[in-house]
Motif scaffolding. Structure first.
Motif, mmCIF file in Angstrom:
data_model
loop_
_atom_site.group_PDB
_atom_site.id
_atom_site.type_symbol
_atom_site.label_atom_id
_atom_site.label_comp_id
_atom_site.label_asym_id
_atom_site.label_seq_id
_atom_site.Cartn_x
_atom_site.Cartn_y
_atom_site.Cartn_z
ATOM 1 N N PHE A 125 0.819 -1.219 0.000
ATOM 2 C CA PHE A 125 0.000 0.000 0.000
ATOM 3 C C PHE A 125 0.853 1.270 0.000
ATOM 4 N N ARG A 149 2.915 3.408 -4.170
ATOM 5 C CA ARG A 149 1.839 3.955 -4.997
ATOM 6 C C ARG A 149 2.245 4.088 -6.456
ATOM 7 N N GLU A 150 3.510 4.326 -6.722
ATOM 8 C CA GLU A 150 3.955 4.458 -8.114
ATOM 9 C C GLU A 150 4.180 3.089 -8.749
ATOM 10 N N PRO A 202 0.137 1.078 -8.688
ATOM 11 C CA PRO A 202 -0.819 2.192 -8.595
ATOM 12 C C PRO A 202 -2.282 1.780 -8.445
ATOM 13 N N THR A 203 -2.660 0.605 -8.980
ATOM 14 C CA THR A 203 -4.077 0.234 -8.982
ATOM 15 C C THR A 203 -4.373 -0.798 -7.897
ATOM 16 N N THR A 204 -5.638 -0.897 -7.546
ATOM 17 C CA THR A 204 -6.059 -1.872 -6.537
ATOM 18 C C THR A 204 -5.819 -3.303 -7.008
ATOM 19 N N LYS A 215 -2.207 -4.198 -6.529
ATOM 20 C CA LYS A 215 -1.915 -4.405 -5.107
ATOM 21 C C LYS A 215 -2.388 -5.771 -4.650
#
Length: 219
Positions: free
Chosen positions: A170, A173-174, A177-179, A182
């Motif tokens: 989490f 982020r770079e 970037p997407t759920t 992750k």
């Protein structure tokens, strides 16, 4: 040192170190003890006859490797060699390590100081670098070694490394970037940690059975 001597005696006689006839009319030697450290000391003791010199050499090698492992982890995390050197210096000269080994005699905890930083390093490699499959295999292997070194210390280090991995997922982020990315990263980590756990079941099932039995008894 007693367990290491027993392991060496069994190996010298060409047998697998799961049973010994020394005492109690025979007993299961390594199933209910985490065997890796004792086995390594036994192998070194087979070359160097003095058991105390053998165990001190093993401790020295693990200490040096642990400093290098924390350097790798911090340098990879921060991108700074100076941060890695500072972390290695602090980790290598931490009084807690001396206290645990010399005063408390928690010898079986010594490999954890090497294997836990390696787990953290490999978690980052699985998440943010190319060659993720090789890093994942390495993570599973190190997780298995940690559990075989000591079931509870290895278990706690695996739990903390898994929590660290989720936090890193989490935080990146770079890179992620997407759920969906992750969740895929978390699944990858869960897969490699699970493989490490499954590959050490022979030594982890007895204490896990004991824990479940006590939980049921207390409830």
């Amino acid at each position: 040192t007693t367990l290491s001597w027993l392991v060496k005696d069994v190996l010298i006689h060409g047998q697998w170190p799961m049973w010994t006839n020394w005492g109690d009319m025979g007993f299961p030697l390594m199933q209910f003890y985490s065997p890796l450290l004792f086995a390594v000391v036994a192998l070194v003791n087979a070359v160097i006859p003095h058991i105390w010199i053998a165990i001190k050499l093993v401790f020295l090698a693990l200490h040096i490797l642990s400093v290098f492992a924390i350097y790798l982890y911090v340098q990879n995390l921060t991108g700074s060699k100076y941060a890695g050197l500072a972390a290695g210096f602090a980790y290598g000269f931490a009084y807690y390590r001396y206290h645990v080994i010399v005063y408390v005699n928690k010898f079986s905890m010594v490999p954890t100081f090497l294997l836990w930083p390696l787990q953290l390093y490999l978690v980052d490699m699985v998440l943010v670098r190319t060659g993720r499959r090789r890093a994942g295999i390495g993570l599973a292997f190190v997780t298995s070694l940690a559990l075989i070194s000591h079931v509870f210390f290895g278990g706690y280090s695996g739990i903390f490394a898994a929590v660290y991995g989720v936090i890193r997922v989490f935080a990146l982020r770079e890179t992620l970037p997407t759920t969906g990315e992750k969740l895929l990263a978390i699944r990858r980590l869960a897969l490699w940690f699970s493989i490490g756990l499954l590959s050490s079941l022979y030594f982890t099932l007895p204490p896990l059975h004991w824990i479940v039995k006590n939980i049921i008894y207390m409830s």
